[in-house]
Design a protein around this motif. Structure first.
Motif, PDB file in Angstrom:
ATOM      1  N   PRO A  88       0.691  -1.255  -0.217  1.00 33.05           N
ATOM      2  CA  PRO A  88       0.061  -0.089  -0.188  1.00 33.05           C
ATOM      3  C   PRO A  88       0.860   1.304  -0.013  1.00 33.05           C
ATOM      4  CG  PRO A  88      -0.042  -1.090   2.228  1.00 33.05           C
ATOM      5  CD  PRO A  88       0.622  -1.961   1.141  1.00 33.05           C
ATOM      6  N   ARG A  89       2.153   1.269   0.109  1.00 32.81           N
ATOM      7  CA  ARG A  89       3.019   2.218  -0.067  1.00 32.81           C
ATOM      8  C   ARG A  89       4.355   2.130  -0.873  1.00 32.81           C
ATOM      9  NH1 ARG A  89       6.300   3.100   5.180  1.00 32.81           N
ATOM     10  NH2 ARG A  89       7.862   1.984   3.836  1.00 32.81           N
ATOM     11  N   ILE A  90       4.985   3.182  -1.251  1.00 31.07           N
ATOM     12  CA  ILE A  90       6.081   3.216  -1.845  1.00 31.07           C
ATOM     13  C   ILE A  90       7.155   2.239  -1.228  1.00 31.07           C
ATOM     14  CG2 ILE A  90       8.084   4.478  -3.058  1.00 31.07           C
ATOM     15  CD1 ILE A  90       5.500   6.362  -3.793  1.00 31.07           C
ATOM     16  N   GLY A 108      10.777   2.209  -1.945  1.00 27.67           N
ATOM     17  CA  GLY A 108      12.092   2.717  -1.984  1.00 27.67           C
ATOM     18  C   GLY A 108      11.967   4.095  -1.037  1.00 27.67           C
ATOM     19  N   TYR A 109      13.146   4.893  -1.416  1.00 28.56           N
ATOM     20  CA  TYR A 109      13.388   6.195  -0.818  1.00 28.56           C
ATOM     21  C   TYR A 109      12.355   7.080  -1.403  1.00 28.56           C
ATOM     22  CZ  TYR A 109      17.878   4.632   0.681  1.00 28.56           C
ATOM     23  OH  TYR A 109      18.963   4.010   1.280  1.00 28.56           O
ATOM     24  N   PHE A 110      11.578   7.811  -0.728  1.00 33.08           N
ATOM     25  CA  PHE A 110      10.643   8.816  -1.166  1.00 33.08           C
ATOM     26  C   PHE A 110      11.422   9.627  -2.273  1.00 33.08           C
ATOM     27  CE2 PHE A 110       9.260  13.455  -0.949  1.00 33.08           C
ATOM     28  CZ  PHE A 110       8.054  13.347  -1.470  1.00 33.08           C
ATOM     29  N   VAL A 111      12.462  10.307  -1.779  1.00 33.07           N
ATOM     30  CA  VAL A 111      13.052  11.249  -2.999  1.00 33.07           C
ATOM     31  C   VAL A 111      13.171  10.559  -4.317  1.00 33.07           C
ATOM     32  CG1 VAL A 111      14.060  12.734  -1.132  1.00 33.07           C
ATOM     33  CG2 VAL A 111      15.286  10.757  -1.875  1.00 33.07           C
ATOM     34  N   ALA A 167      11.151   8.423  -5.396  1.00 34.85           N
ATOM     35  CA  ALA A 167       9.509   8.514  -6.118  1.00 34.85           C
ATOM     36  C   ALA A 167       9.307   9.869  -6.592  1.00 34.85           C
ATOM     37  CB  ALA A 167       8.787   8.062  -4.997  1.00 34.85           C
ATOM     38  N   ALA A 168       9.716  10.955  -5.926  1.00 36.49           N
ATOM     39  CA  ALA A 168       9.231  12.262  -5.935  1.00 36.49           C
ATOM     40  C   ALA A 168       9.931  12.644  -7.398  1.00 36.49           C
ATOM     41  CB  ALA A 168       9.719  13.336  -4.826  1.00 36.49           C
ATOM     42  N   ARG A 181       7.784  11.147  -9.986  1.00 37.76           N
ATOM     43  CA  ARG A 181       6.645  11.420  -9.921  1.00 37.76           C
ATOM     44  C   ARG A 181       6.331  12.844 -10.418  1.00 37.76           C
ATOM     45  NH1 ARG A 181       2.293  11.917 -10.525  1.00 37.76           N
ATOM     46  NH2 ARG A 181       0.438  11.761  -9.216  1.00 37.76           N
ATOM     47  N   ILE A 234       2.236   6.551 -10.017  1.00 36.74           N
ATOM     48  CA  ILE A 234       2.736   5.227  -9.002  1.00 36.74           C
ATOM     49  C   ILE A 234       1.443   4.715  -8.656  1.00 36.74           C
ATOM     50  CG2 ILE A 234       3.882   4.547  -7.244  1.00 36.74           C
ATOM     51  CD1 ILE A 234       5.824   7.064  -7.624  1.00 36.74           C
ATOM     52  N   THR A 266      -0.048   2.656  -6.323  1.00 34.38           N
ATOM     53  CA  THR A 266       0.242   1.532  -4.921  1.00 34.38           C
ATOM     54  C   THR A 266      -0.972   0.577  -4.960  1.00 34.38           C
ATOM     55  OG1 THR A 266      -0.455   3.266  -3.706  1.00 34.38           O
ATOM     56  CG2 THR A 266       1.697   3.029  -3.759  1.00 34.38           C
ATOM     57  N   PHE A 303      15.114   1.882   6.991  1.00 32.98           N
ATOM     58  CA  PHE A 303      15.452   1.126   5.993  1.00 32.98           C
ATOM     59  C   PHE A 303      16.546  -0.083   6.474  1.00 32.98           C
ATOM     60  CE2 PHE A 303      13.695   4.240   3.368  1.00 32.98           C
ATOM     61  CZ  PHE A 303      12.893   3.389   2.395  1.00 32.98           C
TER      62      PHE A 303
END
Lengths: 523, 160
Positions: free
Chosen positions: A344-346, A348-351, A353-354, A357, A363, A365, A505
Motif C-alpha cells: 500500500p506504499r512506495i 523505496g526512498y521517497f526522494v 519516487a518524487a 512523480r 505510481i 500503490t 530502512f
C-alpha cells in the motif's frame, strides 16, 4: 535502438563487426555482448523453451537466468548475454524448427496446450504403465535443450597453481573493497571476476549514491566503479583475473577456470565470497513472454551497452531499483507508462519516487500486474488493484499500453558457492533468501571463508562496500598483517555500517542479521 | 507517511518555509527530504553549518538564517531533493537539478511542472550551471511568478 546521446553516459563503441543470426548478417560493435547486439537489431526471440516451445528472450543480462541460451559457433546452450561478439560469429536459435521466431513446434504451446495443458504430463496418461511409458517417450522426443555440439574445444588447455593470502570471488563493490583493504594492510590478493571488467553491477548505476561522503555518497555508481578499479590497478599485490569463473571451494582450495582454457588451483589462507545476487521474477500469466525483463537486465542493456529496451515500459515494484530504473529510462528517452506496487506504499526512498512523480509518471500503490498481453512479445499489460488481503479486486483491471515490462521486485543472494563450500545456511526473508551464518566481520562457519555484499543479504552497494572492507581487513588481520592500524580501521567501518543501518530502512536488515550473526569469534 | 502512497508532498507535509523577507534577501536552500534515509552529503558539503541532522538517518533541517545560498548542497544531493529559492524585484526564482537531454539554455522558455507533474505555467531559464562542471547534473535557475516557487519542482523543455 542504439543511443547516441545520453545525459550521463558516453558510450564508447568498439570496431564495427558482423555477426550472423540464423545466417543473416547483423551489425555489432566490439565489446558488446551477443545478446545486446541481437537486441539492438530487433531480435526478441532467442530460442524456444524446451518443452512447450514458448518464445524465450532476453531477461537478466548478467548470466543468471538461462533465458538467452543459443547456439554460438556450433556450441549449443551458450548464455549469449555473457559472450562478446567477434567478427563472423555464427549465432543460431535453438529448440525450434525452422527458427525460433516461426517455430513449427510452437503448436505445442498454442494448440495442444488446450487439451494437454502445462503440467499435465504429471497427471495425464499415468495409467496403465505401458501408456505412461509410451507417452513419456513421445513427450521427451519433443523436449530437450539445444542440439549436439557441432564443434569441440580446439584450444590448448593449461593449468596454474597459485599460493596467496586472500582469494576474492567477485569483482563488484564488495569484492573490490575487500581486495583493496586486505592489500592495503599488506596481504597478497587474487581477485577473480567472470566479466572482462571490474565493478560488478556498479557499471550500470548511473545515479549518485546515498550514504556518507566518507563512503562516496553523492558520487555516481559508474564513477565509483572506476575509482575502485583504479585503486586496484595501483596496488601491486592484487592479482586480478578477468573472465574467471570460480566453480568450487574444496577444503580451502579454490577451483576456477580462466578465460575458458586455464584451470586454476588456488591455495589461499582466507577466502572472501562476494558473488552478489540475481533478480527475482514474479508469477503472473505470460511472465515468460519476451519483453518481460529483469530491471537490472534493462539497466545493463541501456546504461552499459546504450541500447533502448523499447518505447514504453511498465515497472513492477517501487523499491529503489524500480524507481531509479524509471528515472534512468526517462534519461534515455524511453517513456514509462506507470509503476505498480503491490504494497500500500512506495517501497523505496521517497526522494527517488518524487523525482519521477514530478515528471508525471503515475505510481499505483496496492496494484499488481495480472498478465502480460502479446503473442510473441509484450504488446500491453493488465494490472489489477489489490484489497487489504492482497486479493485482486474484480472489475479493477486496467490495460496499460507498453512494449516491455520490468520486474523490480527484489533480488536473491547468489549463494551456491557458499553452500557448496559447506557453510551453514539459513533462509532469512529479510535478507532476501538463503544466506550464510557469519560473525560480525563476515566470517562464515567454514573457517577462513568470508562473505560480503549482496550474497550476505540483499542491501545496497554502499553497505556492500563497507562489508567488503570489513571482511578484507579482518582476513588480513587474521593472517597477521596490518597491526593496530588495521584493527582501528576495521572497528571504524563496523561502527559506520552500524550507524548506516540505524534508520527504518536498515531496521529490516538488522532484524535479518540478528538471525544469522554468531555471537563471538566465528569458526 | 501518506506521501509514500502518493509519491509527492502535500502542502501540510512541506518543511517550514523561509519568510518572504529572507527570500528577498538572498538565495536559500529548501530541502524536501522528509523520510529517514541513510544519507548525509548535504550536511557534509555545507560550509555555513546551516543544515542540522542528528545522525546519518535523520532528515535534514535547514537553518534559513545561517544558509548563505551557496548551492554546494544542491550539487551533491543524490535525491535531487534540494531547491534553491529566491524572490528578487517581485520575481520568483527556483534553481533545480536537471539531468536530461537536451540541456536547457539560458534565455529559453520552459514549461513549469509541480510535484505531480502537472503544468502550472511557463518560466524562463535565467542561469545554467553546465552539466560538465558538475558530473552531468546541470543546475537550472528558472524565473517565474513568485507565488509559484513552492510549487514548481520540475521543468519540461519545449520541443522544436
Amino acid at each position: 535502438m542504439r543511443l547516441e546521446d545520453h545525459p550521463i553516459v558516453e558510450f564508447k563503441r568498439g570496431k564495427e563487426v558482423t555477426i550472423y543470426f540464423n545466417g543473416k548478417p547483423i551489425k555489432a560493435y566490439e565489446g558488446e555482448t551477443v545478446a545486446s547486439a541481437l537486441y539492438a537489431a530487433g531480435v526478441r526471440t532467442f530460442s524456444r523453451s524446451f518443452r512447450f516451445h514458448r518464445p524465450r528472450g532476453f531477461f537478466c543480462a548478467i548470466g543468471k537466468c538461462s533465458s538467452c541460451l543459443m547456439e554460438v559457433d556450433g556450441i549449443p546452450n551458450i548464455r549469449v548475454c555473457k559472450v562478446y561478439v567477434k567478427d563472423g560469429m555464427q549465432v543460431r536459435t535453438q529448440n525450434s524448427f525452422p527458427n525460433a521466431d516461426n517455430d513449427l513446434l510452437g503448436v505445442l504451446d498454442s494448440i495442444i496446450d488446450r487439451f494437454y495443458p502445462h503440467g499435465s504430463h504429471y497427471k495425464k496418461f499415468n495409467r496403465p504403465r505401458i501408456l505412461r511409458e509410451f507417452i513419456t517417450k513421445r513427450v521427451r522426443g519433443f523436449a530437450g535443450t539445444g542440439n549436439p555440439p557441432k564443434k569441440v574445444f580446439e584450444g590448448e588447455a593449461s593449468f596454474e597453481e597459485i599460493e596467496t593470502d586472500l582469494a576474492v570471488v567477485g569483482g563488484g563493490p564488495a569484492g573490490m573493497s575487500a581486495a583493496i583493504f586486505a592489500a592495503k594492510a599488506g596481504a597478497r590478493v587474487i581477485l577473480m571476476d567472470e566479466n572482462p571488467f571490474l565493478g560488478g553491477q556498479l557499471v550500470k548505476q548511473t545515479h549518485r549514491f546515498f550514504g556518507s561522503g566518507r563512503h562516496r555518497a553523492g558520487t555516481r555508481g559508474i564513477r565509483i566503479a572506476t575509482i575502485l578499479a583504479d585503486e586496484i590497478k595501483e596496488l601491486k599485490n592484487i592479482d586480478v583475473r578477468f573472465e574467471t569463473k570460480v566453480f568450487g571451494i574444496y577444503d580451502g582450495i579454490v577451483g576456477a577456470v580462466e578465460k575458458e582454457k586455464k584451470l586454476l588451483r588456488i591455495k589461499p589462507k582466507k577466502i572472501v565470497v562476494a558473488t552478489g545476487a540475481y533478480e527475482r521474477t514474479l508469477i503472473f500469466e505470460n511472465n515468460d513472454l519476451p519483453g518481460v525483463y529483469g530491471a537490472g537486465g534493462v539497466q545493463t542493456l541501456m546504461n552499459v551497452y546504450g541500447i533502448k529496451p523499447g518505447n514504453k515500459g511498465l515497472i513492477v515494484g517501487s523499491g529503489n531499483v524500480g524507481l531509479i530504473l524509471t528515472y534512468q529510462l526517462m534519461q534515455a528517452g524511453v517513456k514509462v507508462a506507470a509503476i505498480v506496487e503491490a504494497m500500500p506504499r512506495i517501497g523505496g526512498y521517497f526522494v527517488h519516487a518524487a523525482k519521477v512523480r514530478r515528471l508525471g509518471v503515475p505510481i499505483y500503490t496496492s496494484y499488481t500486474i495480472q498478465r502480460a498481453i502479446g503473442k510473441k512479445k509484450v504488446e500491453a499489460a493488465e494490472i489489477v488493484k489489490l484489497d487489504e488481503n492482497w486479493c485482486p479486486v474484480k472489475g479493477s483491471e486496467k490495460r496499460i499500453e507498453c512494449d516491455f515490462i520490468c520486474i523490480a521486485i527484489g533480488l536473491s543472494p547468489t549463494h551456491e558457492l557458499l553452500y557448496q563450500a559447506g557453510c551453514e545456511m539459513k533462509f532469512v526473508p529479510e535478507l532476501g533468501g538463503l544466506v550464510p551464518v557469519r560473525n560480525k566481520y563476515g566470517e562464515t562457519t567454514v573457517e577462513g571463508v568470508y562473505v560480503a555484499g549482496d550474497v550476505a543479504g540483499i542491501e545496497e552497494a554502499t553497505a556492500a562496500m563497507m562489508e567488503g572492507r570489513i571482511a578484507g581487513i579482518d582476513a588480513a588481520i587474521k593472517i597477521g598483517y596490518g597491526g593496530d592500524e588495521a584493527l582501528k580501521i576495521r572497528e571504524e567501518v563496523v561502527r559506520d555500517l552500524k550507524e548506516f543501518r540505524e534508520g527504518p530502512f536498515g531496521a529490516r536488515i538488522v532484524a535479518g542479521l540478528q538471525k544469522v550473526t554468531m555471537e563471538e569469534g566465528g569458526a | 507517511m501518506s506521501y509514500l502512497v502518493r509519491g509527492y508532498l502535500e502542502e501540510d507535509e512541506l518543511p517550514p518555509k523561509p519568510s518572504r523577507e529572507r527570500l528577498e534577501e538572498r538565495n536559500v536552500a529548501y530541502i524536501e527530504c522528509p523520510q529517514e534515509i541513510p544519507c548525509s552529503p548535504c550536511i557534509e558539503s555545507c560550509k555555513y553549518d546551516a543544515i542540522k541532522m542528528e545522525n546519518i538517518n535523520a532528515p535534514p533541517e535547514v537553518d534559513y538564517e545561517k544558509c548563505n545560498g551557496c548551492m554546494q548542497c544542491i550539487r551533491v544531493c543524490p535525491g535531487l531533493a534540494i531547491f534553491i529559492l529566491r524572490i528578487k524585484d517581485g520575481k520568483g526564482y527556483v534553481t533545480l537539478a536537471y539531468e536530461f537531454l537536451p540541456w536547457p539554455k539560458k534565455g529559453q522558455e520552459v514549461v513549469l511542472l509541480n510535484r505531480k507533474g502537472e503544468e502550472v505555467g511557463k518560466g524562463k531559464v535565467t542561469w545554467v550551471l553546465p552539466p560538465e562542471k558538475n558530473d552531468h547534473t546541470s543546475l537550472v535557475r528558472v524565473e517565474m511568478d513568485p507565488e509559484l516557487i513552492f510549487d514548481v519542482r520540475a521543468i519540461r523543455i519545449i520541443e522544436g
